[in-house]
Design an enzyme around this catalytic site. Structure first.
Site, mmCIF file in Angstrom:
data_model
loop_
_atom_site.group_PDB
_atom_site.id
_atom_site.type_symbol
_atom_site.label_atom_id
_atom_site.label_comp_id
_atom_site.label_asym_id
_atom_site.label_seq_id
_atom_site.Cartn_x
_atom_site.Cartn_y
_atom_site.Cartn_z
ATOM 1 C CG HIS A 152 12.751 8.424 1.507
ATOM 2 N ND1 HIS A 152 11.243 8.501 1.390
ATOM 3 C CD2 HIS A 152 13.357 9.445 1.434
ATOM 4 C CE1 HIS A 152 11.143 9.842 0.949
ATOM 5 N NE2 HIS A 152 12.246 10.350 1.066
ATOM 6 N N PRO A 170 0.885 -1.247 0.083
ATOM 7 C CG PRO A 170 -0.049 -1.004 2.246
ATOM 8 C CD PRO A 170 0.678 -2.016 1.211
ATOM 9 C CG ASP A 171 -0.692 5.097 -1.947
ATOM 10 O OD1 ASP A 171 -1.375 4.743 -0.880
ATOM 11 O OD2 ASP A 171 -1.099 5.721 -2.902
ATOM 12 C CG PHE A 172 3.513 6.329 2.757
ATOM 13 C CD1 PHE A 172 3.820 6.115 4.013
ATOM 14 C CD2 PHE A 172 4.150 5.852 1.594
ATOM 15 C CE1 PHE A 172 5.016 5.030 4.212
ATOM 16 C CE2 PHE A 172 5.381 5.328 1.875
ATOM 17 C CZ PHE A 172 5.807 4.634 3.166
ATOM 18 N NE ARG A 173 1.987 12.269 2.642
ATOM 19 C CZ ARG A 173 3.236 11.552 2.457
ATOM 20 N NH1 ARG A 173 3.740 10.605 1.734
ATOM 21 N NH2 ARG A 173 4.237 11.716 3.474
ATOM 22 C CG ASN A 184 8.683 2.988 -3.696
ATOM 23 O OD1 ASN A 184 8.092 4.047 -3.159
ATOM 24 N ND2 ASN A 184 8.402 2.567 -4.871
ATOM 25 C CG ASP A 200 9.042 -1.605 -2.872
ATOM 26 O OD1 ASP A 200 10.098 -1.575 -3.340
ATOM 27 O OD2 ASP A 200 8.088 -1.126 -3.032
HETATM 28 P P1 OAD Z 1 2.468 8.958 -1.274
HETATM 29 O O1 OAD Z 1 1.369 7.843 -0.785
HETATM 30 O O2 OAD Z 1 2.523 9.961 -0.684
HETATM 31 O O3 OAD Z 1 1.897 8.949 -3.038
HETATM 32 C C1 OAD Z 1 1.553 7.805 -3.715
HETATM 33 C C2 OAD Z 1 0.961 8.289 -4.969
HETATM 34 O O4 OAD Z 1 0.867 7.304 -5.826
HETATM 35 C C3 OAD Z 1 -0.301 8.797 -4.732
HETATM 36 O O5 OAD Z 1 -0.506 10.245 -5.215
HETATM 37 C C4 OAD Z 1 -1.205 7.910 -5.473
HETATM 38 O O6 OAD Z 1 -2.227 8.613 -5.991
HETATM 39 C C5 OAD Z 1 -0.425 7.140 -6.529
HETATM 40 N N1 OAD Z 1 -0.795 6.094 -6.863
HETATM 41 C C6 OAD Z 1 -1.208 5.007 -6.091
HETATM 42 N N2 OAD Z 1 -1.211 3.735 -6.920
HETATM 43 C C7 OAD Z 1 -1.039 4.160 -8.005
HETATM 44 C C8 OAD Z 1 -0.875 3.480 -9.144
HETATM 45 N N3 OAD Z 1 -1.318 2.240 -9.147
HETATM 46 N N4 OAD Z 1 -0.544 3.881 -10.520
HETATM 47 C C9 OAD Z 1 -0.092 5.478 -10.326
HETATM 48 N N5 OAD Z 1 -0.146 6.145 -9.155
HETATM 49 C C10 OAD Z 1 -0.568 5.437 -8.185
HETATM 50 O O7 OAD Z 1 3.739 7.928 -1.183
HETATM 51 P P2 OAD Z 1 4.978 8.380 -1.706
HETATM 52 O O8 OAD Z 1 5.137 9.751 -2.478
HETATM 53 O O9 OAD Z 1 6.131 7.483 -2.333
HETATM 54 O O10 OAD Z 1 8.763 7.993 3.729
HETATM 55 O O11 OAD Z 1 5.558 8.951 -0.276
HETATM 56 C C11 OAD Z 1 6.892 9.798 0.221
HETATM 57 C C12 OAD Z 1 7.467 9.272 1.301
HETATM 58 O O12 OAD Z 1 6.219 9.596 2.479
HETATM 59 C C13 OAD Z 1 7.525 7.738 1.584
HETATM 60 O O13 OAD Z 1 8.624 7.371 0.955
HETATM 61 C C14 OAD Z 1 7.470 7.704 3.045
HETATM 62 C C15 OAD Z 1 6.440 8.735 3.551
HETATM 63 O O14 OAD Z 1 6.678 9.283 4.813
HETATM 64 C C16 OAD Z 1 8.913 7.074 4.979
HETATM 65 O O15 OAD Z 1 8.514 6.877 5.607
HETATM 66 C C17 OAD Z 1 10.425 6.840 4.824
#
Ligand code: OAD
Ligand code: ZN
Length: 436
Positions: free
Chosen positions: A171, A75-78, A152, A154
């Protein structure tokens, strides 16, 4: 607002005319190869780059975030409905979801993070590279990719076979770990294994808690990243095309990397939901913000959608689809043959080799072993023969699932970065990482 490049012979800003389509300023002239700010324009530009590579080096830089691993089950974060900050933190009673990755909080209580590692963070054997990871590897094999900046942890870039030397894990990584107190490094695999077993691994030297080497709030960026930034990030400075994918661009300094590419360099942003406006848009550097959707935009393309689908479409339009499919199939076949140990052996090769008292089966972390390359070539060759004879590719499981990276970071920009801690979105260069 355009690129605001002044012209020595003109009494007005020529970029005003660029917005009328005349493309007079240096930046716009150089990038008018981008015939249209859409998928078509992107593929045409990439086609030109592919032709150019016969004559000179082509440097594509890819910047990625959690979104590229979502289809692998991470899963992503936001994201509101599936992101871990919104959906996975309730049970821990943390002051804020981000405290899960806060170094001070971790030192006072390792419980929540260790539990999170156990249940959510560890790359499981079922966590495999996505179409997007294979696309990056294809770019690399085509000698068009100069660097991947990934947020990432992962390690799916490594697992996809992308050479470690072009991956910059901004990171950090789970592959090594160290003592949160004295920083003594220790075996990443062992730490992860002990956490998974429910233990609380401590430092042999001082008894402090062990933590995987991923960047927490309040921690310094990895040394490698700091060094690259000191050198003004040459890959970004010379970049022909920047592809940004699956990130909200909400975390600094990562988000600022997009400003380090030359102003003539097209920037492609692939995202399902966000348009990247979550990033800290506070600097007044004229190139300091993305231009998609803005008047005078001449180089930024927002390709909204699932990143796997978007790159599949790019490959289709470039005539690379069969190569991408073959790459995915080769990986799937190898993975099936080697089973789940494949993942651990490839991610933690040194430790695995040492444990067995034998040479690692995989060579350097993330690089492809000669045996693996040979297997891949054989598989590719037989794939071509089979394609010729059958006229079309037989659909494998992975193929079916498909149907589904001149300015640098200037000293003034750096000063702004270090000052700008508002929105708590910034890590000053070479200092502590702060996440929103
Ligand atoms: P976010 O969760 O902030 O952003 C992920 C983005 O990917 C979102 O804008 C989603 O809309 C998009 N997304 C999700 N699924 C997708 C898909 N299948 N295709 C295209 N886009 C998709 O994650 P990051 O930007 O990676 O740090 O977050 C940055 C950092 O915030 C992370 O590395 C983490 C966190 O604090 C640490 O904790 C070390
Ligand atoms: Zn210690």
């Amino acid at each position: 607002m355009g690129c605001a490049t002044s012209h020595p012979l003109l009494p007005f800003n020529p970029c005003c005319l660029c917005s009328l389509g005349l493309n007079l300023c240096c930046s716009c002239v150089n990038s008018h190869n981008l015939k249209s700010l859409d998928l078509n324009g992107v593929t045409q530009f990439m086609e030109k780059l592919e032709q150019k590579k016969e004559r000179k080096d082509v440097r594509i830089v890819v910047m990625v975030g959690a979104g590229i691993s979502v289809s692998a089950g991470v899963p992503d974060f936001r994201s509101m409905t599936t992101g871990i900050y919104q959906n996975k933190m309730d049970k821990y009673s943390l002051p804020t979801p981000q405290h899960m990755f806060d170094i001070d909080y971790f030192i006072s209580d390792q419980g929540p993070f260790y539990d999170f590692v156990k249940t959510e963070l560890y790359p499981k054997s079922s966590t495999l590279p996505t179409v997007f990871h294979h696309f990056m590897n294809l770019l690399q094999e085509k000698k068009m990719l100069s660097r991947i900046y990934t947020q990432n942890i992962d390690m799916l870039e490594r697992l996809a076979g992308i050479p470690q030397e072009i991956i910059c894990e901004v990171h950090g990584t789970l592959s090594t770990s160290s003592c949160a107190n004295c920083k003594k490094q220790c075996d990443g695999f062992t730490t992860m294994r002990r956490i998974r077993k429910g233990e609380k691994p401590t430092c042999e030297k001082c008894g402090g808690p062990q933590k995987p080497d991923i960047v927490f709030f309040g921690e310094k960026m990895p040394r490698k990243v700091q060094e690259q930034m000191k050198l003004d990030m040459p890959d970004l400075k010379k970049c022909d095309l920047l592809i940004v994918a699956g990130t909200s661009l909400a975390v600094q300094p990562f988000a600022s990397f997009i400003d380090a590419v030359p102003r003539s360099t097209p920037r492609i942003f692939i995202n399902r939901d966000s348009d990247g406006s979550g990033r800290n848009g506070e600097y007044d550097d004229p190139g300091g913000q993305h231009l998609w959707g803005k008047c005078g935009n001449y180089r930024d393309v927002l390709l909204r959608g699932d990143c796997d689908k978007v790159v599949t479409n790019i490959c289709r339009d470039l005539g690379w689809l069969a190569e991408l499919q073959s790459k995915i199939k080769t990986f799937a076949d190898l993975h099936k043959k080697k089973g789940s140990t494949n993942v651990e052996e490839k991610l933690f090769p040194t430790q695995m080799g040492e444990r067995r008292g034998s040479k690692t089966a995989w060579g350097a972390i993330g690089s492809t072993s000669s045996k693996e390359r040979l297997d891949a070539r054989r598989s590719n060759a037989s794939e071509k023969v089979r394609r010729k004879s059958s006229g079309k590719l037989k659909k494998s499981e992975s193929e079916r699932s498909m149907n589904r990276n001149g300015g640098s970071i200037s000293p003034s920009h750096r000063r702004k970065l270090s000052k700008s801690n508002s929105n708590s979105s910034l890590t000053s260069v070479g200092s502590a990482a702060v996440h929103p």
